[in-house]
Write an enzyme that holds these catalytic residues in place. Structure first.
Site, PDB file in Angstrom:
ATOM      1  N   GLY A 127       0.783  -1.229   0.000  1.00  0.00           N
ATOM      2  CA  GLY A 127       0.000   0.000   0.000  1.00  0.00           C
ATOM      3  C   GLY A 127       0.813   1.277   0.000  1.00  0.00           C
ATOM      4  N   GLY A 145      -4.223  21.504   1.305  1.00  0.00           N
ATOM      5  CA  GLY A 145      -4.404  20.534   0.231  1.00  0.00           C
ATOM      6  C   GLY A 145      -5.862  20.385  -0.141  1.00  0.00           C
ATOM      7  N   GLU A 205      -4.919  25.598  -1.210  1.00  0.00           N
ATOM      8  CA  GLU A 205      -4.516  24.692  -2.284  1.00  0.00           C
ATOM      9  C   GLU A 205      -3.466  25.346  -3.174  1.00  0.00           C
ATOM     10  OE1 GLU A 205      -3.761  22.128  -5.172  1.00  0.00           O
ATOM     11  OE2 GLU A 205      -4.828  21.586  -3.328  1.00  0.00           O
ATOM     12  N   VAL A 255       1.791  27.269   1.207  1.00  0.00           N
ATOM     13  CA  VAL A 255       2.006  27.396   2.648  1.00  0.00           C
ATOM     14  C   VAL A 255       3.498  27.509   2.925  1.00  0.00           C
ATOM     15  CG1 VAL A 255       1.730  26.282   4.894  1.00  0.00           C
ATOM     16  CG2 VAL A 255      -0.109  26.138   3.201  1.00  0.00           C
ATOM     17  N   HIS A 276     -38.996   6.028 -12.322  1.00  0.00           N
ATOM     18  CA  HIS A 276     -39.362   7.371 -11.861  1.00  0.00           C
ATOM     19  C   HIS A 276     -40.061   7.263 -10.508  1.00  0.00           C
ATOM     20  CE1 HIS A 276     -40.816  11.507 -12.021  1.00  0.00           C
ATOM     21  NE2 HIS A 276     -42.014  11.047 -11.652  1.00  0.00           N
TER      22      HIS A 276
END
Length: 548
Positions: A226, A262, A285, A319, A527
């Site tokens: 991962g 972010g 961002e 930043v 519907h």
């Protein structure tokens, strides 16, 4: 359930009588006595209840043995780790949505499989990603519904939010699903080993935890380790008031103010979660818009919705540092258009994505090739590395970081290992973003199509014209379908609005099967449902939209 004994057999308290399944877990049931089994009152497949008499013994009741072990073993920490050596056809390092799915598929195909996991079963997705964040999303949704109850002719008194109970609910869901995965592995006879897995060579994996060392002799290896939270070299990022996407889910006090650094998928999901909880939220961002990987109209729509909810967004902003004032609050300094700005806030969430996790695997000594960035493992379309019997799947490959992609890669790797040729196809990979409203997309987006000079037609339909969306009180957003102008086949779609993450599946199936826009419009849609918006967007691509 499974029955180990039959009437007429003798049994002792240390012999199991039944195997029962509950809450996705299986457990052996032992008798409280010894003797001859006179009757068994259940059969395989029966549902049994607590306290139900399932068997009758002719014998005597035996008291359970008392545990005479001391509550703390003072010598355990000084003991030499126990060593063992085992064999497997396939060893999988990592038990996330790639690893455990590959394990089950391999077992179904007849392989002897071992899964190695250094942390909790289920990987990032279950424990720190997909599932826990969606649990928070749901809590935020419920609270927002309470706040807006008056719009629906309802009212509530003495309501509030207990963030500790929100976190506890999240933990219960994670635990239940983790137990479910454990049950599935056990059911498929997959051996699970806890510890850090290290590749010694192409046929050996060494696993070590505190009290045990295991050497696995294996024919194949699948790396499924991962990814980990990415970070930035921002001065002050180590402050106690600065969180990442993992630690923010363990908070015990709801912040009054939060700056999210972010504006990608994770950052925007958390921005909406905490905004719904009543926290004042800012998003900073670096790019010129949030969710920059999406079409501009989708990005602009979610930015407008966010700002209407009170989320303040600064794009094109960098930043510079995070300071702490004398009251313990954070001051986030950032620059925008060469102008210095700052925000005073209780807490900061740094959410700038994730990076492949290869630490401790020994990939370089094992001569496993990495991609050009030296951070991820290079694989081919069969998910095979440069070492013929070693595969890699999921985030560790540096490809699309989505749980369902990892699972699909795991199945592809399993098929190839077992001699059934399989190729990983990234043509139709839907993505889901759980902002409020949801966002989903699949296939070719409009910007990519135009960039490559594809002749396309676009059908667009607003949820404001959809009856079900109106009843839900969620009319923001739209469905956009992209079709090839010549073949009339559906090649992509983006959806922002209610149920977007579910609606995208109709488009995914259409693209995967080469369906034309006419085949969608000739399919009756029920519907009133939000799926009618997909139908109307398809009609719009043919310039014959009915309800807009």
């Amino acid at each position: 359930m499974k029955i180990y004994k039959k009437a007429g057999d003798n049994i002792n308290p240390d012999e199991p009588l039944f195997l029962v399944e509950a809450n996705k877990k299986s457990s052996d049931i032992f008798p409280n006595g010894k003797g001859l089994i006179k009757e068994i009152n259940v059969k395989v497949g029966d549902m049994v209840n607590v306290g139900q008499v399932v068997a009758i013994l002719d014998g005597e009741i035996v008291e359970a043995k008392k545990d005479t072990k001391p509550s703390f073993d003072y010598l355990k920490g000084m003991m030499t780790p126990k060593k063992e050596e085992i064999k497997a056809k396939v060893t999988i390092i990592g038990s996330g949505p790639g690893g455990y799915v590959a394990a089950i598929k391999l077992a179904q195909l007849g392989a002897d499989v071992v899964v190695v996991e250094k942390d909790k079963i289920g990987g990032t997705c279950l424990n720190r990603g997909c599932i826990p964040t969606k649990a928070l999303v749901r809590s935020a949704e419920v609270y927002r519904n309470i706040l807006e109850a008056d719009n629906y002719g309802c009212f509530a008194e003495n309501y509030g939010i207990d963030i500790n109970k929100v976190v506890s609910r999240k933990d219960r869901i994670v635990s239940e699903l983790g137990e479910g995965i454990s049950y599935l592995l056990q059911k498929n006879n997959v051996k699970f080993i806890t510890g850090n897995g290290e590749i010694i060579n192409e046929n050996q994996v060494f696993v070590k935890d505190k009290f045990k060392e295991t050497t696995i002799n294996t024919e194949y290896i699948i790396i499924a380790t991962g990814s980990a939270v990415a970070s930035l070299p921002i001065p002050g990022i180590e402050s106690k008031n600065v969180f990442n996407s993992t630690s923010i889910m363990e908070i015990n006090e709801l912040p009054k103010e939060l700056v999210v650094i972010g504006g990608g998928v994770i950052g925007m999901e958390f921005a909406f979660i905490f905004n719904s909880f009543g926290t004042k939220v800012w998003v900073v961002e670096y790019m010129d818009r949030v969710l920059p990987g999406l079409d501009e109209d989708i990005s602009n729509e979610i930015m407008n919705i966010a700002e209407n909810r009170g989320i303040k967004i600064y794009t094109g902003s960098k930043v510079e540092q995070i300071l702490e004032d004398e009251k313990g609050k954070c001051i986030v300094n950032f620059s925008k258009n060469n102008e210095s700005k700052h925000i005073s806030t209780d807490k900061v969430l740094v959410s700038i994505g994730r990076q492949p996790y290869i630490e401790g695997l020994n990939v370089e000594k094992a001569n496993i090739e990495l991609n050009e960035n030296r951070k991820s493992i290079r694989v081919n379309e069969e998910m095979r590395t440069n070492i013929p019997n070693i595969y890699a799947i999921g985030d560790v490959t540096g490809n699309i970081q989505l749980a369902h992609v990892a699972s699909t890669q795991g199945i592809v790797a399993a098929m190839n290992i077992m001699g059934e040729k399989s190729i990983m196809d990234y043509t139709v990979v839907p993505s889901a973003i759980f902002t409020d409203p949801e966002i989903a997309c699949v296939g070719i987006d409009e910007a990519t199509a135009l960039k490559h000079n594809l002749e396309i037609e676009v059908g667009k339909f607003p949820f404001a014209s959809n009856g079900k969306a109106l009843t839900l009180g969620s009319t923001e957003g739209f469905v956009k379908i992209i079709i090839d102008k010549t073949t009339r086949k559906v090649i992509g779609a983006s959806i922002i609005g209610p149920n977007a993450t579910d609606l995208i599946n109709e488009i995914s199936i259409s693209i995967a099967n080469g369906l034309t826009v006419d085949q969608i419009t000739k399919t009756i849609h029920p519907h009133p449902t939000t799926s009618e918006s997909v139908f109307e967007a398809a009609l719009a691509a043919n310039n014959c939209c009915i309800h807009n």
